[in-house]
Enzyme design. Structure first.
Site, mmCIF file in Angstrom:
data_model
loop_
_atom_site.group_PDB
_atom_site.id
_atom_site.type_symbol
_atom_site.label_atom_id
_atom_site.label_comp_id
_atom_site.label_asym_id
_atom_site.label_seq_id
_atom_site.Cartn_x
_atom_site.Cartn_y
_atom_site.Cartn_z
ATOM 1 N N LYS A 294 0.862 -1.181 0.000
ATOM 2 C CA LYS A 294 0.000 0.000 0.000
ATOM 3 C C LYS A 294 0.902 1.235 0.000
ATOM 4 O O LYS A 294 1.427 1.634 1.037
ATOM 5 C CB LYS A 294 -0.916 0.007 1.216
ATOM 6 C CG LYS A 294 -1.951 1.122 1.200
ATOM 7 C CD LYS A 294 -2.905 0.981 2.378
ATOM 8 C CE LYS A 294 -3.984 2.048 2.326
ATOM 9 N NZ LYS A 294 -3.428 3.412 2.471
ATOM 10 N N ARG B 69 -8.028 11.668 -7.322
ATOM 11 C CA ARG B 69 -9.161 10.951 -6.735
ATOM 12 C C ARG B 69 -10.345 11.884 -6.502
ATOM 13 O O ARG B 69 -11.490 11.523 -6.764
ATOM 14 C CB ARG B 69 -8.755 10.309 -5.400
ATOM 15 C CG ARG B 69 -9.925 9.564 -4.732
ATOM 16 C CD ARG B 69 -9.601 9.145 -3.323
ATOM 17 N NE ARG B 69 -8.527 8.169 -3.302
ATOM 18 C CZ ARG B 69 -8.696 6.865 -3.522
ATOM 19 N NH1 ARG B 69 -9.907 6.396 -3.799
ATOM 20 N NH2 ARG B 69 -7.680 6.047 -3.477
#
Length: 327
Positions: free
Chosen positions: A116, A137
């Site tokens: 991650k 995003r």
């Protein structure tokens, strides 16, 4: 040099520089020195300036950025960019696996374990093999268009290699700053009398939203890609699609594992909980995804996150310091 000779040399230099960018930024296997690369780039820029009729937005010379200020417009994601649910213990991880087993009534499931990355998320749109849009995003449904800035990141291809990719697809990834680049950047800021960045994640996020792409180019951002979204993906599993993406020129992490149980997933987590200290960039956990795309569709989504994926968050690193005095 004749016009035909100039066009031939420009195309030759562009092809060579594209290949050297791929070798250096994607494969980490450079074949020429930085000086040799710079000499090729200088020659290309000189020829392009002298022959503007051969200008191309796909030229590697465009990656140096633009001095003009940008005002970011917004665009909707073709596929929503949802957040992942978080787990923090082996019990919560087992609960995630058991929910998957129960939903599909089968315990024979492949999971993909991935690092991650601790950076800022990006969604890239490719049409007919060319990068056409890069969007942050945002709120998950739409984000800021930062295409000009993203084009300066040399680990992101402007045009794809090979074939077999969908006519239209989005690929998601994480933009980040390696430790060495972050440290170099903070030295430069300190010497210029500017406040240093608190951490690489903030530096990467702030850089991506700068209004001047030529400054972005100098910050030396990197990117790993980790998820393809399309109505017509070429392979039936997430891991196979990533392998194909790598063959198209995308930088995909080599630090992944196929697991068949919570115990195997946790082995991967335990390994990287300490080994992450040896990485040249920051990670803050592990992402676990169901590998089979049909099972992903079957499991579906909540309003905020996919039911077929979760993340395991590492505990925040702690250090001790001695307080010497209070003034």
């Amino acid at each position: 040099m004749s016009l035909i000779g100039a066009e031939y040399r420009i195309n030759e230099l562009r092809k060579a520089l594209d290949e050297h960018n791929y070798l250096y930024y994607v494969l980490a296997q450079p074949k020429i020195s930085d000086f040799e690369y710079d000499q090729l780039m200088k020659e290309l820029i000189s020829l392009e300036n002298a022959n503007p009729q051969f200008d191309s937005e796909l030229s590697p010379s465009k990656r140096v950025g633009d001095d003009r200020n940008l005002e970011f417009e917004q665009a909707a994601h073709i596929f929503p960019m949802l957040s992942l649910g978080n787990t923090y213990s082996v019990e919560e991880l087992s609960d995630f696996c058991n929910r998957v087993y129960k939903s599909i009534e089968n315990e024979n499931v492949e999971f993909v374990c991935e690092l991650k990355f601790d950076g800022t998320a990006i969604s890239l749109t490719y049409e007919n093999g060319f990068l056409t849009k890069a969007v942050t995003r945002g709120d998950g449904a739409k984000g800021d268009i930062v295409t000009a800035n993203v084009k300066t990141i040399k680990s992101i291809p402007l045009k794809l290699k090979g074939n077999g990719y969908p006519d239209l697809f989005e690929i998601r990834g994480e933009i980040y700053l390696p430790h060495a680049v972050f440290q170099e950047l903070n030295v430069q800021r300190t010497e210029a009398g500017e406040a240093p960045f608190a951490n690489p994640r903030n530096a990467a996020s702030g850089t991506l939203k700068l209004q001047n792409s030529s400054v972005v180019a100098k910050r030396k951002l990197h990117c790993y890609l980790y998820y393809l979204a399309s109505k017509e993906l070429p392979a039936k599993t997430h891991s196979e699609n990533l392998k194909l993406a790598q063959s198209w020129g995308f930088r995909v992490s080599e630090h992944t594992k196929i697991a068949h149980s919570a115990a195997e997933i946790y082995d991967f987590i335990n390994y990287w909980s300490t080994e992450r200290e040896n990485l040249p960039f920051d990670i803050d956990g592990i992402v676990i995804k169901v590998n089979d795309l049909k099972l992903q569709d079957l499991l579906g989504y909540t309003a905020k996150s996919p039911r077929w994926a979760t993340s395991y968050k590492f505990k925040a690193e702690q250090v001790q310091t001695k307080l010497l005095s209070i003034d």
